[in-house]
Write an enzyme that holds these catalytic residues in place. Structure first.
Site, short mmCIF file in Angstrom:
data_model
loop_
_atom_site.label_atom_id
_atom_site.label_comp_id
_atom_site.label_asym_id
_atom_site.label_seq_id
_atom_site.Cartn_x
_atom_site.Cartn_y
_atom_site.Cartn_z
N LYS A 41 8.05 -12.49 -11.89
CA LYS A 41 6.81 -13.08 -11.16
C LYS A 41 5.98 -13.53 -12.21
O LYS A 41 5.96 -12.99 -13.38
CB LYS A 41 6.21 -12.11 -10.53
CG LYS A 41 6.74 -11.80 -8.94
CD LYS A 41 5.79 -11.10 -8.28
CE LYS A 41 6.13 -10.83 -6.66
NZ LYS A 41 5.18 -10.12 -5.91
N ARG A 90 -0.09 -4.57 7.91
CA ARG A 90 -0.85 -5.50 8.68
C ARG A 90 -0.10 -6.08 9.75
O ARG A 90 -0.83 -6.25 10.83
CB ARG A 90 -0.99 -6.73 7.52
CG ARG A 90 -2.10 -6.60 6.51
CD ARG A 90 -1.60 -7.56 5.39
NE ARG A 90 -0.46 -7.40 4.67
CZ ARG A 90 -0.13 -8.19 3.55
NH1 ARG A 90 -0.67 -9.07 3.22
NH2 ARG A 90 1.16 -8.06 3.31
P1 ADP Z 1 3.59 -6.70 -3.10
O1 ADP Z 1 3.59 -7.06 -4.64
O2 ADP Z 1 4.18 -5.24 -2.95
O3 ADP Z 1 3.39 -7.47 -2.18
P2 ADP Z 1 0.63 -6.55 -2.65
O4 ADP Z 1 -0.36 -6.51 -3.85
O5 ADP Z 1 0.63 -7.72 -2.12
O6 ADP Z 1 2.01 -6.24 -3.45
O7 ADP Z 1 0.32 -5.30 -1.73
C1 ADP Z 1 0.45 -4.21 -1.88
C2 ADP Z 1 0.27 -3.32 -0.58
O8 ADP Z 1 -1.06 -3.44 -0.05
C3 ADP Z 1 1.17 -3.34 0.36
O9 ADP Z 1 1.29 -2.01 1.24
C4 ADP Z 1 0.26 -4.27 1.60
O10 ADP Z 1 0.89 -4.02 2.92
C5 ADP Z 1 -0.86 -3.79 1.32
N1 ADP Z 1 -1.83 -4.84 1.51
C6 ADP Z 1 -1.72 -6.15 1.20
N2 ADP Z 1 -2.93 -6.68 1.83
C7 ADP Z 1 -3.32 -6.06 2.52
C8 ADP Z 1 -4.68 -6.21 3.55
N3 ADP Z 1 -5.05 -7.47 3.62
N4 ADP Z 1 -4.96 -4.93 4.18
C9 ADP Z 1 -4.32 -3.78 3.81
N5 ADP Z 1 -3.31 -3.56 3.18
C10 ADP Z 1 -2.94 -4.78 2.63
#
Ligand code: ADP
Length: 156
Positions: A41, A90
């Site tokens: 990434k 979510r």
């Molecule tokens: P990844 O690289 O795994 O996509 P993210 O940083 O996007 O990592 O997400 C990490 C975690 O945070 C995942 O478990 C995701 O479901 C959770 N997450 C992402 N956005 C939210 C949100 N708005 N509210 C709660 N949890 C979230």
């Protein structure tokens, strides 16, 4: 002592992540924020920036540690002697994506249990990807990310 790892790219950290971090810190004796180094990434924010931001945002929560990791999540969990992988849910799409990951991790390491926290409804529309897209097209992301992140992203 129960230790959880909350893994993610946190690129950038959002208000949804912060909600999960605060709730997770209240549920476990120690919560390790595992910031994923993914060579495939091209992150918006560098690893150092993501670590700095998360450290600043969690400075007052004494049972949180912020660490970078690469490779298999289950190996990181093992190294940190953690009991639980914490993830947020979510939507049903998250569930469909997360369930096989949790099962694969459990198959690789019977000690790597995944626990899901239901996202607070006010944050369930927020994703790091969405924030990046809105930012790219000049939209307002003020309500989606912590203030330090907002200020940092405006300088990009
Ligand atoms: P990844 O690289 O795994 O996509 P993210 O940083 O996007 O990592 O997400 C990490 C975690 O945070 C995942 O478990 C995701 O479901 C959770 N997450 C992402 N956005 C939210 C949100 N708005 N509210 C709660 N949890 C979230």
């Amino acid at each position: 002592m129960k230790v959880a790892v909350y893994p993610g790219s946190f690129d950038p950290v959002t208000n949804g992540h912060m909600d999960l971090i605060k709730r997770g810190a209240g549920l476990f004796d120690k919560l390790i924020l595992g910031v994923l180094i993914n060579p495939q990434k091209h992150p918006l924010l560098s690893m150092e920036e993501r670590i700095d931001i998360l450290s600043e945002l969690t400075r007052e929560i004494s049972n949180i540690e912020v660490k970078a990791f690469q490779g298999l999540l289950v190996d990181f969990v093992e190294r940190e002697k953690a009991d639980v992988i914490l993830r947020g849910l979510r939507t049903s799409e998250d569930f469909a994506y997360e369930l096989p990951l949790a099962q694969a991790n459990y198959k690789m390491n019977r000690k790597a249990d995944t626990l899901f926290l239901a996202t607070a409804p006010e944050y369930s529309y927020i994703s790091s990807g969405g924030v990046k897209e809105i930012l790219h097209f000049g939209g307002d992301i003020k309500d989606m990310v912590p203030e330090v992140v907002y200020k940092r992203l405006l300088r990009l």
